[in-house]
Design a protein around this motif. Structure first.
Motif, PDB file in Angstrom:
ATOM      1  N   ALA A   1       1.889   1.921  -0.966  1.00 40.65           N
ATOM      2  CA  ALA A   1       0.513   2.009  -0.461  1.00 40.65           C
ATOM      3  C   ALA A   1       0.527   2.201   1.052  1.00 40.65           C
ATOM      4  O   ALA A   1       1.205   1.460   1.769  1.00 40.65           O
ATOM      5  CB  ALA A   1      -0.254   0.742  -0.819  1.00 40.65           C
ATOM      6  N   TYR A   2      -0.203   3.204   1.514  1.00 41.37           N
ATOM      7  CA  TYR A   2      -0.312   3.500   2.950  1.00 41.37           C
ATOM      8  C   TYR A   2      -1.774   3.420   3.380  1.00 41.37           C
ATOM      9  O   TYR A   2      -2.682   3.599   2.566  1.00 41.37           O
ATOM     10  CB  TYR A   2       0.197   4.922   3.246  1.00 41.37           C
ATOM     11  N   LEU A   3      -1.968   3.189   4.671  1.00 39.41           N
ATOM     12  CA  LEU A   3      -3.307   3.286   5.256  1.00 39.41           C
ATOM     13  C   LEU A   3      -3.371   4.609   6.020  1.00 39.41           C
ATOM     14  O   LEU A   3      -2.754   4.755   7.075  1.00 39.41           O
ATOM     15  CB  LEU A   3      -3.583   2.116   6.200  1.00 39.41           C
ATOM     16  N   PHE A   4      -4.075   5.584   5.468  1.00 39.67           N
ATOM     17  CA  PHE A   4      -4.205   6.900   6.097  1.00 39.67           C
ATOM     18  C   PHE A   4      -5.412   6.879   7.040  1.00 39.67           C
ATOM     19  O   PHE A   4      -6.528   6.577   6.611  1.00 39.67           O
ATOM     20  CB  PHE A   4      -4.398   7.989   5.037  1.00 39.67           C
TER      21      PHE A   4
ATOM     22  N   ASN B   1      -6.884  -6.293   0.504  1.00 44.87           N
ATOM     23  CA  ASN B   1      -6.714  -6.535  -0.928  1.00 44.87           C
ATOM     24  C   ASN B   1      -6.170  -5.296  -1.645  1.00 44.87           C
ATOM     25  O   ASN B   1      -5.254  -5.383  -2.473  1.00 44.87           O
ATOM     26  CB  ASN B   1      -8.073  -6.939  -1.517  1.00 44.87           C
ATOM     27  N   LEU B   2      -6.729  -4.129  -1.295  1.00 44.91           N
ATOM     28  CA  LEU B   2      -6.272  -2.872  -1.906  1.00 44.91           C
ATOM     29  C   LEU B   2      -4.800  -2.615  -1.597  1.00 44.91           C
ATOM     30  O   LEU B   2      -3.996  -2.318  -2.485  1.00 44.91           O
ATOM     31  CB  LEU B   2      -7.109  -1.700  -1.380  1.00 44.91           C
ATOM     32  N   LEU B   3      -4.447  -2.713  -0.318  1.00 45.62           N
ATOM     33  CA  LEU B   3      -3.086  -2.372   0.108  1.00 45.62           C
ATOM     34  C   LEU B   3      -2.045  -3.347  -0.429  1.00 45.62           C
ATOM     35  O   LEU B   3      -0.978  -2.935  -0.900  1.00 45.62           O
ATOM     36  CB  LEU B   3      -3.013  -2.335   1.646  1.00 45.62           C
ATOM     37  N   PHE B   4      -2.361  -4.647  -0.358  1.00 54.10           N
ATOM     38  CA  PHE B   4      -1.326  -5.646  -0.643  1.00 54.10           C
ATOM     39  C   PHE B   4      -1.369  -6.221  -2.048  1.00 54.10           C
ATOM     40  O   PHE B   4      -0.345  -6.599  -2.584  1.00 54.10           O
ATOM     41  CB  PHE B   4      -1.395  -6.786   0.387  1.00 54.10           C
ATOM     42  N   LYS B   5      -2.561  -6.266  -2.658  1.00 54.86           N
ATOM     43  CA  LYS B   5      -2.632  -6.841  -4.018  1.00 54.86           C
ATOM     44  C   LYS B   5      -2.654  -5.763  -5.090  1.00 54.86           C
ATOM     45  O   LYS B   5      -2.094  -5.933  -6.159  1.00 54.86           O
ATOM     46  CB  LYS B   5      -3.860  -7.752  -4.142  1.00 54.86           C
TER      47      LYS B   5
ATOM     48  N   ASN C   1      -1.725  -2.530  -4.482  1.00 50.02           N
ATOM     49  CA  ASN C   1      -0.796  -1.450  -4.111  1.00 50.02           C
ATOM     50  C   ASN C   1      -1.503  -0.093  -4.143  1.00 50.02           C
ATOM     51  O   ASN C   1      -1.001   0.895  -4.665  1.00 50.02           O
ATOM     52  CB  ASN C   1       0.428  -1.425  -5.029  1.00 50.02           C
ATOM     53  N   ARG C   2      -2.681  -0.059  -3.540  1.00 48.49           N
ATOM     54  CA  ARG C   2      -3.523   1.138  -3.522  1.00 48.49           C
ATOM     55  C   ARG C   2      -3.614   1.665  -2.097  1.00 48.49           C
ATOM     56  O   ARG C   2      -3.966   0.920  -1.188  1.00 48.49           O
ATOM     57  CB  ARG C   2      -4.921   0.763  -4.037  1.00 48.49           C
ATOM     58  N   SER C   3      -3.279   2.939  -1.892  1.00 48.69           N
ATOM     59  CA  SER C   3      -3.447   3.533  -0.566  1.00 48.69           C
ATOM     60  C   SER C   3      -4.931   3.602  -0.208  1.00 48.69           C
ATOM     61  O   SER C   3      -5.794   3.623  -1.095  1.00 48.69           O
ATOM     62  CB  SER C   3      -2.843   4.944  -0.517  1.00 48.69           C
ATOM     63  N   VAL C   4      -5.199   3.640   1.093  1.00 40.91           N
ATOM     64  CA  VAL C   4      -6.579   3.641   1.590  1.00 40.91           C
ATOM     65  C   VAL C   4      -6.728   4.740   2.635  1.00 40.91           C
ATOM     66  O   VAL C   4      -5.816   4.966   3.436  1.00 40.91           O
ATOM     67  CB  VAL C   4      -6.922   2.266   2.237  1.00 40.91           C
ATOM     68  N   TRP C   5      -7.880   5.442   2.602  1.00 40.20           N
ATOM     69  CA  TRP C   5      -8.217   6.392   3.675  1.00 40.20           C
ATOM     70  C   TRP C   5      -9.412   5.870   4.443  1.00 40.20           C
ATOM     71  O   TRP C   5     -10.394   5.394   3.859  1.00 40.20           O
ATOM     72  CB  TRP C   5      -8.586   7.767   3.104  1.00 40.20           C
ATOM     73  N   ILE C   6      -9.314   5.972   5.759  1.00 38.19           N
ATOM     74  CA  ILE C   6     -10.469   5.674   6.612  1.00 38.19           C
ATOM     75  C   ILE C   6     -10.461   6.663   7.774  1.00 38.19           C
ATOM     76  O   ILE C   6      -9.393   7.088   8.231  1.00 38.19           O
ATOM     77  CB  ILE C   6     -10.446   4.203   7.081  1.00 38.19           C
TER      78      ILE C   6
ATOM     79  N   GLN D   1       1.898  -6.839  14.492  1.00 39.49           N
ATOM     80  CA  GLN D   1       2.784  -7.004  13.324  1.00 39.49           C
ATOM     81  C   GLN D   1       1.985  -6.833  12.031  1.00 39.49           C
ATOM     82  O   GLN D   1       2.500  -6.348  11.022  1.00 39.49           O
ATOM     83  CB  GLN D   1       3.489  -8.365  13.375  1.00 39.49           C
ATOM     84  N   TYR D   2       0.709  -7.219  12.069  1.00 39.46           N
ATOM     85  CA  TYR D   2      -0.168  -6.985  10.908  1.00 39.46           C
ATOM     86  C   TYR D   2      -0.348  -5.483  10.699  1.00 39.46           C
ATOM     87  O   TYR D   2      -0.246  -4.978   9.573  1.00 39.46           O
ATOM     88  CB  TYR D   2      -1.518  -7.667  11.124  1.00 39.46           C
ATOM     89  N   PHE D   3      -0.592  -4.750  11.793  1.00 42.81           N
ATOM     90  CA  PHE D   3      -0.737  -3.290  11.676  1.00 42.81           C
ATOM     91  C   PHE D   3       0.542  -2.656  11.138  1.00 42.81           C
ATOM     92  O   PHE D   3       0.498  -1.658  10.423  1.00 42.81           O
ATOM     93  CB  PHE D   3      -1.102  -2.680  13.033  1.00 42.81           C
ATOM     94  N   LYS D   4       1.671  -3.245  11.460  1.00 42.53           N
ATOM     95  CA  LYS D   4       2.936  -2.717  10.938  1.00 42.53           C
ATOM     96  C   LYS D   4       2.964  -2.854   9.410  1.00 42.53           C
ATOM     97  O   LYS D   4       3.383  -1.941   8.703  1.00 42.53           O
ATOM     98  CB  LYS D   4       4.099  -3.495  11.574  1.00 42.53           C
ATOM     99  N   LYS D   5       2.470  -4.000   8.923  1.00 36.00           N
ATOM    100  CA  LYS D   5       2.428  -4.216   7.466  1.00 36.00           C
ATOM    101  C   LYS D   5       1.486  -3.233   6.770  1.00 36.00           C
ATOM    102  O   LYS D   5       1.687  -2.881   5.607  1.00 36.00           O
ATOM    103  CB  LYS D   5       1.955  -5.652   7.170  1.00 36.00           C
ATOM    104  N   LEU D   6       0.438  -2.797   7.491  1.00 36.44           N
ATOM    105  CA  LEU D   6      -0.541  -1.873   6.890  1.00 36.44           C
ATOM    106  C   LEU D   6       0.040  -0.484   6.626  1.00 36.44           C
ATOM    107  O   LEU D   6      -0.530   0.286   5.859  1.00 36.44           O
ATOM    108  CB  LEU D   6      -1.765  -1.725   7.805  1.00 36.44           C
ATOM    109  N   LYS D   7       1.172  -0.168   7.264  1.00 36.12           N
ATOM    110  CA  LYS D   7       1.801   1.170   7.115  1.00 36.12           C
ATOM    111  C   LYS D   7       0.796   2.285   7.449  1.00 36.12           C
ATOM    112  O   LYS D   7       0.396   3.077   6.589  1.00 36.12           O
ATOM    113  CB  LYS D   7       2.363   1.371   5.712  1.00 36.12           C
ATOM    114  N   ILE D   8       0.403   2.347   8.721  1.00 38.95           N
ATOM    115  CA  ILE D   8      -0.581   3.336   9.161  1.00 38.95           C
ATOM    116  C   ILE D   8       0.066   4.723   9.249  1.00 38.95           C
ATOM    117  O   ILE D   8       1.083   4.900   9.933  1.00 38.95           O
ATOM    118  CB  ILE D   8      -1.168   2.952  10.529  1.00 38.95           C
ATOM    119  N   VAL D   9      -0.528   5.683   8.556  1.00 34.39           N
ATOM    120  CA  VAL D   9      -0.074   7.080   8.618  1.00 34.39           C
ATOM    121  C   VAL D   9      -1.201   7.915   9.223  1.00 34.39           C
ATOM    122  O   VAL D   9      -2.273   8.052   8.625  1.00 34.39           O
ATOM    123  CB  VAL D   9       0.267   7.626   7.209  1.00 34.39           C
TER     124      VAL D   9
END
Length: 382
Positions: A93-96, A170-174, A176-181, A214-222
């Motif tokens: 799961a990535y945060l796009f 919740n989407l990203l970590f529970k 495992n759903r990628s998110v777009w914003i 470090q939280y942003f690192k966990k979000l895997k921002i692409v």
């Protein structure tokens, strides 16, 4: 099956709600028109059969929406390319975070690229002002959109932002759903893409770590760059740009957003490209170790996202032509042909009163600003 009610006011449908929602929507005239567009060679009964075979959002996205978007690409563009996605990992799961030009198409193209690269497709943020008709709300929930509430008081805004932040977490970590914003609230009308600190601060509201970075690192921002050769809604953006130029309040007409959605889908776009950058990672350590105050750190991250978006932004001939016309120069004349220039000039004449210098400048700037920004960040790539 029981569902948490905490996110009910903003979430898309759950999979076990999809079939019933489709049964209720399939006869709506606009949904029928969408299905007719998606499957022009099939009769309505056969199409309904396909629709009612969908029992999850993935079914709906892959059997219906994917075909709709491929048809839009086929009929209204000179082709769609995507790159960078092959470097991302499946089942992750990535945060796009991307620039934002078209209400529906931006995320639709992103999901085509993800699907074709066997990657996790996204849940996507959408303003609740864009889905104020029941069938639009149903369609957006079927397409895994979650709602960002607009027009709130400052106090309501904070509560809403916390809820959205928690939902994204919740989407990203529970799930495992990628998110777009989008990198900012609403679409960029003037082509001048900038990441707003407010978006990053909203994302950070769900942070329970010691460090925001470090939280942003966990979000895997692409960072994702979306570029269209021509914007079919360019002329629709002009009244708002003109009002802004004259420092006047701009009030949308009641059907404006819906018309923009239709024009974005059906209008000619030339070539289209979407490129995924790499995950922002080591840069976050640098920001954290900079010793700068929190606000400055958010701005440093916004600047990095901007830089990555421009690094991968595809500059079509139309952008260079607009830059040269706006600045009365031939600086980029090697990037386009005389024929391409004539075609673009004809586009301007059809859309703008060329005697009106302010209108002309605003129209050209809409196309030229990506060149200006890429020059700022990335002179070597121009």
């Amino acid at each position: 099956m029981e569902h948490s009610t905490k996110f009910d006011q903003i979430r898309p449908f759950n999979d076990d709600e999809v079939h019933e929602a489709l049964k209720q929507s399939v006869n709506h005239p606009i949904i029928k028109a969408l299905l007719n567009f998606t499957f022009p060679d099939k009769d309505l009964e056969k199409v309904k059969e396909i629709v009612l075979s969908c029992h999850s959002i993935r079914d709906f996205q892959t059997k219906i929406i994917y075909n709709s978007v491929k048809n839009i690409i086929e009929r209204t563009s000179e082709g769609f390319t995507h790159s960078g996605f092959e470097k991302l990992s499946p089942y992750t799961a990535y945060l796009f975070i991307s620039n934002h030009r078209d209400i529906i198409l931006d995320t639709s193209l992103l999901n085509v690229a993800l699907y074709e690269n066997n990657l996790v497709m996204t849940a996507s943020a959408i303003g609740d002002n864009l889905v104020n008709k029941p069938f639009l709300l149903a369609l957006s929930r079927l397409n895994r959109n979650f709602l960002i509430r607009r027009g709130l008081t400052p106090r309501e805004m904070l509560g809403s932002s916390k809820l959205v932040s928690e939902y994204i977490n919740n989407l990203l970590f529970k799930e495992n759903r990628s998110v777009w914003i989008a990198q900012r609230e609403g679409r960029t009308k003037d082509g001048n893409d900038r990441t707003q600190q407010g978006v990053l601060k909203m994302l950070a509201l769900a942070n329970t770590e010691n460090s925001v970075m470090q939280y942003f690192k966990k979000l895997k921002i692409v960072p994702v760059s979306i570029s269209y050769e021509f914007d079919p809604t360019d002329v629709l953006k002009m009244p708002e740009l003109m009002a802004k130029h004259y420092d006047q309040e701009y009030v949308k007409s009641s059907n404006e957003d819906f018309n923009t959605i239709l024009k974005g889908a059906t209008g000619q776009k030339g070539r289209m490209n979407i490129t995924a950058g790499r995950v922002i990672d080591a840069e976050l350590d640098d920001i954290e170790n900079s010793g700068e105050p929190a606000n400055k750190q958010f701005q440093m991250l916004a600047d990095i996202i901007d830089e990555k978006i421009y690094e991968n932004y595809k500059l079509w001939p139309s952008k260079y032509i607009a830059y040269d016309l706006l600045n009365k120069t031939e600086r980029f004349s090697d990037k386009y042909t005389e024929k391409e220039k004539r075609q673009f000039e004809r586009r301007i004449e059809r859309r703008v009163d060329t005697e009106n210098e302010v209108a002309l400048q605003n129209f050209l700037a809409m196309y030229a600003n990506p060149v200006v920004n890429k020059l700022k960040y990335d002179k070597s790539k121009i």
